[in-house]
Design a protein around this motif. Structure first.
Motif, PDB file in Angstrom:
ATOM      1  N   ARG A  86       0.958  -1.271   0.158  1.00 15.26           N
ATOM      2  CA  ARG A  86       0.176   0.097  -0.073  1.00 15.26           C
ATOM      3  C   ARG A  86       1.038   1.304  -0.143  1.00 15.26           C
ATOM      4  NH1 ARG A  86      -3.477   0.409   4.887  1.00 15.26           N
ATOM      5  NH2 ARG A  86      -4.250   2.315   3.861  1.00 15.26           N
ATOM      6  N   LEU A  87       1.833   1.353   0.779  1.00 12.81           N
ATOM      7  CA  LEU A  87       2.833   2.456   0.951  1.00 12.81           C
ATOM      8  C   LEU A  87       3.729   2.657  -0.169  1.00 12.81           C
ATOM      9  CD1 LEU A  87       3.794   2.134   4.667  1.00 12.81           C
ATOM     10  CD2 LEU A  87       2.057   3.478   3.673  1.00 12.81           C
ATOM     11  N   LYS A  88       4.203   1.661  -0.945  1.00 18.51           N
ATOM     12  CA  LYS A  88       4.901   1.461  -2.155  1.00 18.51           C
ATOM     13  C   LYS A  88       4.164   2.215  -3.171  1.00 18.51           C
ATOM     14  CE  LYS A  88       7.643  -1.018  -5.395  1.00 18.51           C
ATOM     15  NZ  LYS A  88       8.006  -2.243  -5.757  1.00 18.51           N
ATOM     16  N   TYR A  89       2.926   1.884  -3.479  1.00 21.27           N
ATOM     17  CA  TYR A  89       1.811   2.431  -4.546  1.00 21.27           C
ATOM     18  C   TYR A  89       0.823   3.399  -3.509  1.00 21.27           C
ATOM     19  CZ  TYR A  89       3.967  -1.209  -7.091  1.00 21.27           C
ATOM     20  OH  TYR A  89       4.869  -1.887  -7.922  1.00 21.27           O
ATOM     21  N   ARG A  90       1.353   4.208  -2.786  1.00 27.83           N
ATOM     22  CA  ARG A  90       0.488   5.080  -1.941  1.00 27.83           C
ATOM     23  C   ARG A  90      -0.451   6.097  -2.739  1.00 27.83           C
ATOM     24  NH1 ARG A  90      -1.371   4.676   3.337  1.00 27.83           N
ATOM     25  NH2 ARG A  90      -1.406   6.568   4.383  1.00 27.83           N
ATOM     26  N   TYR A  91       0.136   6.553  -3.976  1.00 29.08           N
ATOM     27  CA  TYR A  91      -0.907   7.113  -4.766  1.00 29.08           C
ATOM     28  C   TYR A  91      -2.131   6.435  -5.172  1.00 29.08           C
ATOM     29  CZ  TYR A  91       2.364   4.820  -7.864  1.00 29.08           C
ATOM     30  OH  TYR A  91       3.007   3.710  -8.539  1.00 29.08           O
ATOM     31  N   LEU A  92      -2.176   5.140  -5.420  1.00 31.65           N
ATOM     32  CA  LEU A  92      -3.220   4.174  -5.544  1.00 31.65           C
ATOM     33  C   LEU A  92      -3.992   4.211  -4.420  1.00 31.65           C
ATOM     34  CD1 LEU A  92      -1.643   1.781  -7.829  1.00 31.65           C
ATOM     35  CD2 LEU A  92      -2.919   3.584  -8.647  1.00 31.65           C
ATOM     36  N   ASP A  93      -3.414   3.880  -3.326  1.00 31.13           N
ATOM     37  CA  ASP A  93      -4.120   3.501  -2.123  1.00 31.13           C
ATOM     38  C   ASP A  93      -4.970   4.693  -1.591  1.00 31.13           C
ATOM     39  OD1 ASP A  93      -4.147   1.663   0.276  1.00 31.13           O
ATOM     40  OD2 ASP A  93      -3.164   3.316   1.295  1.00 31.13           O
ATOM     41  N   LEU A  94      -4.270   5.850  -2.018  1.00 30.16           N
ATOM     42  CA  LEU A  94      -5.110   7.132  -1.620  1.00 30.16           C
ATOM     43  C   LEU A  94      -6.390   7.348  -2.455  1.00 30.16           C
ATOM     44  CD1 LEU A  94      -2.056   9.410  -1.029  1.00 30.16           C
ATOM     45  CD2 LEU A  94      -3.682   8.575   0.783  1.00 30.16           C
ATOM     46  N   ARG A  95      -6.637   6.826  -3.470  1.00 32.24           N
ATOM     47  CA  ARG A  95      -7.774   6.744  -4.269  1.00 32.24           C
ATOM     48  C   ARG A  95      -9.032   6.081  -3.685  1.00 32.24           C
ATOM     49  NH1 ARG A  95      -5.926   5.344 -10.402  1.00 32.24           N
ATOM     50  NH2 ARG A  95      -4.380   7.010 -10.665  1.00 32.24           N
ATOM     51  N   LYS A  96      -8.543   5.192  -2.423  1.00 31.65           N
ATOM     52  CA  LYS A  96      -9.682   4.473  -1.872  1.00 31.65           C
ATOM     53  C   LYS A  96     -10.702   5.436  -0.977  1.00 31.65           C
ATOM     54  CE  LYS A  96      -7.273   0.271  -1.198  1.00 31.65           C
ATOM     55  NZ  LYS A  96      -6.737  -0.910  -0.159  1.00 31.65           N
ATOM     56  N   PRO A  97     -11.848   5.236  -1.073  1.00 31.32           N
ATOM     57  CA  PRO A  97     -12.735   6.204  -0.363  1.00 31.32           C
ATOM     58  C   PRO A  97     -12.236   6.601   0.898  1.00 31.32           C
ATOM     59  CG  PRO A  97     -13.947   4.667  -1.781  1.00 31.32           C
ATOM     60  CD  PRO A  97     -12.557   4.182  -1.954  1.00 31.32           C
ATOM     61  N   HIS A  98     -12.001   5.433   1.834  1.00 36.34           N
ATOM     62  CA  HIS A  98     -11.757   5.821   3.092  1.00 36.34           C
ATOM     63  C   HIS A  98     -10.628   6.489   3.572  1.00 36.34           C
ATOM     64  CE1 HIS A  98      -8.781   2.538   3.709  1.00 36.34           C
ATOM     65  NE2 HIS A  98      -8.605   3.119   4.854  1.00 36.34           N
ATOM     66  N   MET A  99      -9.465   6.156   2.488  1.00 36.03           N
ATOM     67  CA  MET A  99      -8.160   7.257   2.640  1.00 36.03           C
ATOM     68  C   MET A  99      -8.587   8.636   2.174  1.00 36.03           C
ATOM     69  SD  MET A  99      -6.160   5.195   4.071  1.00 36.03           S
ATOM     70  CE  MET A  99      -4.653   6.505   3.983  1.00 36.03           C
ATOM     71  N   GLN A 100      -9.452   8.875   0.994  1.00 34.73           N
ATOM     72  CA  GLN A 100      -9.628  10.130   1.028  1.00 34.73           C
ATOM     73  C   GLN A 100     -10.414  10.826   1.913  1.00 34.73           C
ATOM     74  OE1 GLN A 100     -11.112  10.544  -3.277  1.00 34.73           O
ATOM     75  NE2 GLN A 100      -9.008  10.282  -3.873  1.00 34.73           N
ATOM     76  N   ARG A 101     -11.409  10.097   2.607  1.00 38.97           N
ATOM     77  CA  ARG A 101     -12.202  10.762   3.763  1.00 38.97           C
ATOM     78  C   ARG A 101     -11.208  11.132   4.885  1.00 38.97           C
ATOM     79  NH1 ARG A 101     -14.339   8.425   8.484  1.00 38.97           N
ATOM     80  NH2 ARG A 101     -16.052   9.555   9.423  1.00 38.97           N
ATOM     81  N   ASN A 102     -10.552  10.173   5.080  1.00 41.46           N
ATOM     82  CA  ASN A 102      -9.353  10.408   6.199  1.00 41.46           C
ATOM     83  C   ASN A 102      -8.787  11.832   6.091  1.00 41.46           C
ATOM     84  OD1 ASN A 102     -10.204   8.103   7.269  1.00 41.46           O
ATOM     85  ND2 ASN A 102      -7.981   7.165   7.258  1.00 41.46           N
TER      86      ASN A 102
END
Length: 595
Positions: free
Chosen positions: A130-146
């Motif tokens: 997740r951290l290696k591809y953080r820019y993809l992980d951050l597309r997840k709704p809960h990460m954007q909400r955070n």
């Protein structure tokens, strides 16, 4: 926002029945793609949510043909008309579930290669990936909400402080190394070979200097840096809401802090937290809960038994008391059915905190007791112990005898573990507690000297000044920490504003006048020029946001965090640098053999 001839009219998640028959332009990423009998449906996603897009060949064959090439996470823009979803296809779980957009224009901004993991909400992915591809992980709704909540929290704090007359001022990021707490991160100076800056562990000294300067209400939301071992709630770089005030007492700083927190909770998740918050002294917190950051959402309190067992024939307890140690107990109500393995596991838990063992008694019906230690106590001692612990049939009593640090650390951890086992913790509760009247000093057994419990600029209580040199253990600090659900989220103090007391403080810490001048001479000098009484506090912003969102790790509320080893998986930092850069800095590396 516009790209070419397309100008965004709405975020995807904001399209509603109010827009029926209107033409909209949307930008985002393809979340899902479906072909239902020639009509193509996609879920288009942006930071505000998802809306269904329809590509119908009867509307535009060319656009429909383009849509057939779309796949997950393609970045696109569409223009289309909003309509009601057909009867029977409404999705009540989606904010936009009553509408869909019939597209007549499609622009593919960029395609997406094979994904390292599905960019979906509830797919379990290894954290390092997740951290290696953080820019993809951050597309997840809960990460954007955070991160959106984090932004709202920062805005709410700034808004409140500005309304209270605070001035936002920046302090240096390249500063002087004054290693009194954690290790400093050092930055070599090219212009001054052999010399180093340090990244600030906090703006502490500079904000005190701002008080001397006459800026009586300062704040900033700032980055701090500490080169220490990491865990879930630590990062090498972290953010804090930092504030300082002149001509104040403890209550003034506490009131402002409660105002910040109330504003942040209201503006982020719409919850009214009601100041003033509970207060408890450090002594009471340790004796009742075994922690200076007590979780008071449940009871399970420690009880002192030293006075009851000081003359006991049980040698383990007697020897501890004779050496100045303490004996405490904890009643695990209703836990009589804990197996021997469960008790052994709890014994291993407290061993982490230095405990040499964990004594126990099971209370059966008719006051029958089961324990290997019962035979060593008189009936009078047994009766007193049962009464002090309010023991009843079905209870399991735990005992700890050792130094205060070992006893409180061990039973504090045991208390939390039992609460988890018994499901006593209400995760929906936000329980704020101020801990006040800390000791000014704590004893470092490894170095055989006194250390500042908070930092060396914390003011002692005036009535305890006489003990500063003669009996440091008696000196209380004008310090205060705020905790939330057993986690420290902020701490501060009234500062020393007189240079003579500051020098006495340094001497009590074993810092000579010469060392103090080298490390802190600029502060001591500044305090000679009309320094006002002042105090402040810093709130751990990452921790606060994580607790608001009920996240277990602060990495979940930081855009690009490091791992527990301090590594950025995305950029592969820290990394080696070009030897020419080292030459410019007059640095030569020495190889260290591993293992």
């Amino acid at each position: 926002m516009a790209v070419g001839n397309l100008k965004r009219t709405h975020y995807c998640g904001d399209v509603s029945t109010k827009d029926i028959d209107r033409e909209v332009v949307l930008f985002g990423w393809v979340q899902n793609w479906r072909d239902h009998g020639g009509v193509i449906f996609i879920d288009l996603k942006d930071r505000e949510g998802i809306v269904q897009i329809v590509f119908d060949p009867s509307v535009d064959k060319e656009i429909h043909q383009m849509a057939s090439k779309l796949r997950s996470q393609y970045c696109i823009g569409i223009k289309g008309t909003v309509r009601h979803r057909p009867e029977g296809t409404v999705n009540p779980n989606l904010k936009t579930g009553e509408v869909e957009v019939v597209a007549h224009t499609l622009k593919i901004f960029s395609e997406c290669g094979n994904l390292p993991f599905p960019v979906e909400e509830y797919v379990n992915v290894n954290e390092e990936i997740r951290l290696k591809y953080r820019y993809l992980d951050l597309r997840k709704p809960h990460m954007q909400r955070n991160l959106i909540i984090r932004s709202k929290a920062a805005f709410a704090a700034r808004k409140y402080l500005n309304e209270q007359g605070f001035i936002e001022l920046e302090t240096p990021v390249l500063t002087k190394s004054t290693p009194e707490g954690a290790r400093d991160f050092l930055v070599p100076s090219r212009l001054s070979p052999g010399k180093f800056y340090a990244l600030p562990q906090s703006p502490q000294l500079f904000k005190q200097l701002l008080m001397v300067s006459g800026f009586d209400k300062y704040y900033q939301i700032t980055k701090c840096f500490r080169d220490e071992d990491l865990r879930a709630d630590r990062q090498p770089e972290f953010t804090q809401i930092d504030l300082e005030m002149s001509f104040v007492e403890e209550d003034d700083v506490i009131e402002v802090t409660e105002g910040i927190i109330a504003s942040v909770f209201k503006e982020t998740i719409g919850i009214d937290v009601k100041p003033p918050f509970k207060r408890i002294t450090y002594k009471e917190a340790m004796e009742r809960f075994g922690s200076d950051k007590p979780d008071m959402r449940f009871e399970l309190e420690l009880k002192k038994l030293t006075d009851i067992v000081e003359n006991t024939t049980f040698k383990v307890f007697k020897d501890v008391v004779d050496k100045g140690g303490i004996v405490y107990g904890l009643n695990a109500r209703g836990c009589i059915d804990f197996s021997r393995k469960e008790i052994d596991d709890l014994t291993k838990l407290v061993a982490v905190y230095g405990a040499k063992g964990l004594a126990w008694i099971k209370v059966k019906a008719n006051n029958e007791l089961q324990s290997p230690i019962v035979k060593f106590f008189s009936q009078e001692e047994i009766n007193a112990i049962l009464e002090r612990l309010d023991a009843k049939a079905g209870d399991l009593l735990f005992f700890m005898a050792d130094t205060p640090k070992v006893v409180f650390d061990s039973l504090g951890a045991l208390r939390l573990e039992i609460a988890r086992k018994l499901n006593l913790i209400n995760d929906d509760e936000f329980n704020f507690v101020w801990v006040v009247d800390f000791p000014l000093f704590e004893w470092n057994e490894d170095e055989n000297r006194w250390e500042a419990m908070h930092h060396p600029f914390t003011s002692p209580k005036e009535e305890d000044l006489e003990f500063l040199e003669t009996d440091p253990a008696k000196v209380r600090a004008r310090a205060y920490d705020i905790t939330l659900n057993g986690v420290e989220i902020g701490g501060g103090s009234i500062r020393i504003h007189r240079s003579d007391i500051q020098q006495r403080m340094f001497r009590a810490l074993g810092i000579s006048d010469e060392q103090a001048k080298i490390k802190f001479g600029f502060l001591i000098e500044a305090l000679k020029y009309g320094a006002p009484p002042h105090g402040g506090l810093a709130i751990g912003f990452d921790r606060l946001v994580a607790l608001i969102l009920k996240e277990k790790s602060i990495r979940e509320v930081i855009a690009f965090p490091k791992t527990q080893k301090g590594v950025c998986m995305l950029t592969d930092a820290p990394s080696e640098v070009d030897p020419k850069q080292l030459d410019e800095l007059s640095i030569k590396l020495k190889k260290i053999k591993k293992g």
